[in-house]
Design a protein around this motif. Sequence first.
Motif, PDB file in Angstrom:
ATOM      1  N   LEU A   1      -1.583   4.116   8.949  1.00  9.30           N
ATOM      2  CA  LEU A   1      -2.779   4.332   8.134  1.00  9.30           C
ATOM      3  C   LEU A   1      -2.695   3.532   6.838  1.00  9.30           C
ATOM      4  O   LEU A   1      -3.673   2.908   6.403  1.00  9.30           O
ATOM      5  CB  LEU A   1      -2.942   5.824   7.839  1.00  9.30           C
ATOM      6  CG  LEU A   1      -4.109   6.213   6.931  1.00  9.30           C
ATOM      7  CD1 LEU A   1      -5.430   5.807   7.553  1.00  9.30           C
ATOM      8  CD2 LEU A   1      -4.091   7.719   6.651  1.00  9.30           C
ATOM      9  N   HIS A   2      -1.526   3.540   6.212  1.00  7.43           N
ATOM     10  CA  HIS A   2      -1.337   2.793   4.969  1.00  7.43           C
ATOM     11  C   HIS A   2      -1.566   1.311   5.208  1.00  7.43           C
ATOM     12  O   HIS A   2      -2.161   0.606   4.376  1.00  7.43           O
ATOM     13  CB  HIS A   2       0.073   3.039   4.431  1.00  7.43           C
ATOM     14  CG  HIS A   2       0.347   2.350   3.133  1.00  7.43           C
ATOM     15  ND1 HIS A   2       0.902   1.089   3.069  1.00  7.43           N
ATOM     16  CD2 HIS A   2       0.135   2.735   1.860  1.00  7.43           C
ATOM     17  CE1 HIS A   2       1.019   0.726   1.807  1.00  7.43           C
ATOM     18  NE2 HIS A   2       0.565   1.709   1.053  1.00  7.43           N
ATOM     19  N   ASP A   3      -1.135   0.820   6.364  1.00  6.13           N
ATOM     20  CA  ASP A   3      -1.319  -0.588   6.688  1.00  6.13           C
ATOM     21  C   ASP A   3      -2.801  -0.925   6.813  1.00  6.13           C
ATOM     22  O   ASP A   3      -3.242  -2.000   6.403  1.00  6.13           O
ATOM     23  CB  ASP A   3      -0.590  -0.905   7.998  1.00  6.13           C
ATOM     24  CG  ASP A   3      -0.358  -2.386   8.194  1.00  6.13           C
ATOM     25  OD1 ASP A   3       0.411  -2.963   7.403  1.00  6.13           O
ATOM     26  OD2 ASP A   3      -0.951  -2.973   9.114  1.00  6.13           O
ATOM     27  N   VAL A   4      -3.575   0.000   7.378  1.00  8.96           N
ATOM     28  CA  VAL A   4      -5.023  -0.207   7.486  1.00  8.96           C
ATOM     29  C   VAL A   4      -5.646  -0.284   6.098  1.00  8.96           C
ATOM     30  O   VAL A   4      -6.449  -1.182   5.806  1.00  8.96           O
ATOM     31  CB  VAL A   4      -5.688   0.937   8.288  1.00  8.96           C
ATOM     32  CG1 VAL A   4      -7.192   0.723   8.364  1.00  8.96           C
ATOM     33  CG2 VAL A   4      -5.118   1.018   9.682  1.00  8.96           C
ATOM     34  N   LYS A   5      -5.288   0.668   5.242  1.00  9.47           N
ATOM     35  CA  LYS A   5      -5.884   0.722   3.905  1.00  9.47           C
ATOM     36  C   LYS A   5      -5.559  -0.546   3.123  1.00  9.47           C
ATOM     37  O   LYS A   5      -6.390  -1.047   2.366  1.00  9.47           O
ATOM     38  CB  LYS A   5      -5.384   1.953   3.152  1.00  9.47           C
ATOM     39  CG  LYS A   5      -5.608   3.269   3.864  1.00  9.47           C
ATOM     40  CD  LYS A   5      -7.065   3.652   3.935  1.00  9.47           C
ATOM     41  CE  LYS A   5      -7.495   4.467   2.763  1.00  9.47           C
ATOM     42  NZ  LYS A   5      -8.850   5.027   2.924  1.00  9.47           N
ATOM     43  N   GLN A   6      -4.344  -1.038   3.297  1.00  8.96           N
ATOM     44  CA  GLN A   6      -3.951  -2.262   2.608  1.00  8.96           C
ATOM     45  C   GLN A   6      -4.703  -3.465   3.151  1.00  8.96           C
ATOM     46  O   GLN A   6      -4.952  -4.428   2.420  1.00  8.96           O
ATOM     47  CB  GLN A   6      -2.441  -2.501   2.768  1.00  8.96           C
ATOM     48  CG  GLN A   6      -1.575  -1.545   1.991  1.00  8.96           C
ATOM     49  CD  GLN A   6      -1.679  -1.754   0.499  1.00  8.96           C
ATOM     50  OE1 GLN A   6      -2.394  -1.048  -0.201  1.00  8.96           O
ATOM     51  NE2 GLN A   6      -0.975  -2.750   0.000  1.00  8.96           N
ATOM     52  N   GLY A   7      -5.084  -3.412   4.418  1.00  6.73           N
ATOM     53  CA  GLY A   7      -5.733  -4.563   5.047  1.00  6.73           C
ATOM     54  C   GLY A   7      -7.236  -4.597   4.902  1.00  6.73           C
ATOM     55  O   GLY A   7      -7.889  -5.463   5.477  1.00  6.73           O
ATOM     56  N   GLY A   8      -7.810  -3.636   4.179  1.00  6.54           N
ATOM     57  CA  GLY A   8      -9.246  -3.692   3.959  1.00  6.54           C
ATOM     58  C   GLY A   8     -10.033  -2.494   4.445  1.00  6.54           C
ATOM     59  O   GLY A   8     -11.251  -2.446   4.285  1.00  6.54           O
ATOM     60  N   LYS A   9      -9.399  -1.502   5.066  1.00  7.58           N
ATOM     61  CA  LYS A   9     -10.037  -0.252   5.471  1.00  7.58           C
ATOM     62  C   LYS A   9     -11.018  -0.474   6.625  1.00  7.58           C
ATOM     63  O   LYS A   9     -11.218  -1.584   7.102  1.00  7.58           O
ATOM     64  CB  LYS A   9     -10.739   0.419   4.283  1.00  7.58           C
ATOM     65  CG  LYS A   9      -9.857   0.633   3.077  1.00  7.58           C
ATOM     66  CD  LYS A   9     -10.635   1.254   1.923  1.00  7.58           C
ATOM     67  CE  LYS A   9      -9.758   1.425   0.706  1.00  7.58           C
ATOM     68  NZ  LYS A   9     -10.489   2.019  -0.437  1.00  7.58           N
ATOM     69  N   GLY A  10     -11.616   0.622   7.073  1.00  6.92           N
ATOM     70  CA  GLY A  10     -12.637   0.568   8.095  1.00  6.92           C
ATOM     71  C   GLY A  10     -12.164   0.130   9.465  1.00  6.92           C
ATOM     72  O   GLY A  10     -12.947  -0.354  10.277  1.00  6.92           O
ATOM     73  N   SER A  11     -10.883   0.304   9.757  1.00  9.39           N
ATOM     74  CA  SER A  11     -10.344  -0.136  11.041  1.00  9.39           C
ATOM     75  C   SER A  11      -9.238   0.829  11.465  1.00  9.39           C
ATOM     76  O   SER A  11      -9.107   1.913  10.910  1.00  9.39           O
ATOM     77  CB  SER A  11      -9.806  -1.571  10.921  1.00  9.39           C
ATOM     78  OG  SER A  11      -9.369  -2.049  12.179  1.00  9.39           O
ATOM     79  N   TYR A  12      -8.420   0.411  12.439  1.00  4.70           N
ATOM     80  CA  TYR A  12      -7.319   1.246  12.902  1.00  4.70           C
ATOM     81  C   TYR A  12      -6.110   0.368  13.149  1.00  4.70           C
ATOM     82  O   TYR A  12      -6.207  -0.844  13.350  1.00  4.70           O
ATOM     83  CB  TYR A  12      -7.702   2.021  14.164  1.00  4.70           C
ATOM     84  CG  TYR A  12      -7.873   1.151  15.393  1.00  4.70           C
ATOM     85  CD1 TYR A  12      -6.794   0.859  16.237  1.00  4.70           C
ATOM     86  CD2 TYR A  12      -9.127   0.622  15.718  1.00  4.70           C
ATOM     87  CE1 TYR A  12      -6.950   0.062  17.356  1.00  4.70           C
ATOM     88  CE2 TYR A  12      -9.290  -0.179  16.842  1.00  4.70           C
ATOM     89  CZ  TYR A  12      -8.203  -0.462  17.649  1.00  4.70           C
ATOM     90  OH  TYR A  12      -8.354  -1.255  18.747  1.00  4.70           O
ATOM     91  N   ARG A  13      -4.941   0.993  13.114  1.00  2.77           N
ATOM     92  CA  ARG A  13      -3.697   0.306  13.445  1.00  2.77           C
ATOM     93  C   ARG A  13      -2.844   1.266  14.264  1.00  2.77           C
ATOM     94  O   ARG A  13      -2.802   2.471  13.993  1.00  2.77           O
ATOM     95  CB  ARG A  13      -2.903  -0.080  12.192  1.00  2.77           C
ATOM     96  CG  ARG A  13      -3.575  -1.069  11.280  1.00  2.77           C
ATOM     97  CD  ARG A  13      -3.448  -2.500  11.761  1.00  2.77           C
ATOM     98  NE  ARG A  13      -3.862  -3.412  10.699  1.00  2.77           N
ATOM     99  CZ  ARG A  13      -5.120  -3.680  10.372  1.00  2.77           C
ATOM    100  NH1 ARG A  13      -6.105  -3.092  11.021  1.00  2.77           N
ATOM    101  NH2 ARG A  13      -5.403  -4.527   9.396  1.00  2.77           N
TER     102      ARG A  13
END
Length: 592
Positions: free
Chosen positions: A304-316
Amino acid sequence: MSAMNIPGSYYLGAANGVADNAAPQRPDVGLFRRMLDQVPVGVMMVDPVTFLITYVNDTAATIFRTLQALLPVGGEGLIGCSIDIFNDVLPYQRELITNPANLPYSTRLRLGEEVLDLSISCVTGQDGTYVGPMLTWSRVTAQVRAEESMTRLARYDILTGLRNRPTFFGELATDLARPRPPGTPPADGLFLVDLDGFKHVNDSYGHTAGDTILGMVAHKLEVISREQGGCVGRMGGDEFALFIPECTPCQAEHTARSIIRAMQEPLTLPEWGRHQIGVSVGIALSPDHGADPTTLLAHAHMALHDVKQGGKGSYRVFVPQMKHKHQRRASLEGLLREAMPHKRDMFVFYQPIVDLTTRRVVAREALIRWHHPERGWISPGDFIPVAEEAGLIQELDAFVFATACREAANWQDGAIVATNVSAACLGLVRLPDLVQAELARTGLPPARLNIEVTETALLRHEADSVRDLQTLHEIGVGICLDDFGTGFSSLSHLRSFPFDKIKIDGSFVQDGDERDDCAAIVRTLAQLGRTLGVETVAEGVETQAQYERVKADGCTLGQGYFFGRPAPSSADMVRVGEIMEAMQKQAASKKS
């Protein structure tokens, strides 16, 4: 004691628990009856042979009088009825009371909405022979409802009705430990769902609107979870968790897309109109990413942290590299916290901004730099995001701002100093007070200070941020929109505030060497600046060709390695020199 004829009582036939060979002196039967009628529990006697009810005290009569809609008879009409009237709630009662070895016995029964506690004891004569059962009834509906309410409060989130964190965590542990039937998919999926921009809703519309949105989101997640046989809980704040059993990696990604798609549908708030909320989703799969709840949850958080760092609105989906990245980030946060109190080996470097026509330095941008004795120079791109997440960015911004104002006040060329302001410092009213206090302390004229703000920072508290910038503009501080063209709504921001400068992002300048579209964007933005009457700063100018191109395009100012690299102030020159010399010696020793 014989009790064949107790006047005024609800009594039929058989003895009430004491054999006929009673004591020589008979007790006061009337007193005994009154005592039984006044006890706070219902008392009932049953003939163990005929199964007929032979005695009911006043309390029992009152209890069943209020429940007579749920039974064939009620109250006084119970005398002489078969115990079978309770078959719906106690179907094995005949077997229970026939054999005294089954007694004592206790149970809790539900009659409609009512709850009764039933205890059955064995009554014997003086010679020990079994006379019959005595049933005692207690109406505990209010108590049970209170217990259920307390249990629900302890296990479920009061706002959304979802499982709370401890309950979800406990059920997750149970699910992960269950035996896996042969042929089932080898993975279970844990999904952490975080709302994007939720703080903006609370700040703009109030917590009542925020609570309404949380309830709507919870309902959507429940629907998705129920369709896949899973469970959902609220972890706290605007974070939710879903557990989907027997979930393959392909199904996990499909579920994540379903969650994101469901949240893209606008929510209609009763008093605030339609609002759209985005979500970010982190996924961990058991057993590959963890066989226990703690590990699985930690890895889902990393995703989740990786998603937020990458611009949000997605999933990892979690991968092991995220763990290493998280560990490095945690280590960096620890080092940063150690350095912050005394700003150990933290410096403010300055990069020149030049007039493209005269090549004269007209301003310098203040940039934070940090050297660690073991890790060397740490990139701002690494430690500034950590400072933002760790709540240290305001202190870091204040250090840069105070240092820049103090040192710029002594510049002989009278150049402007430009400082960056992070999103965390905007819209909280404190920024104008900080700026005015530093200007008064250092004597730096407001006209010699520029505040640079990114479009992304403006989005956090847009109305309040514009208010802060307006206050600074009114006292003469220049306001610059940084990294123009890379944000979400660049032109709308130019309409919302009269910026003094716009800085064209360096990626357009550098890519303009090979891409005509990027070169065209630079020309268009320069023309836009002329039309609006604001200066345009071309960032990232590194070559003579780029300099000549942005100058020809109409940009008024330039910044980049072509004009000068960031450099320390004269006050820090000695210390920075010592650091560089030590690094050179260390590198030479490694080679040898």
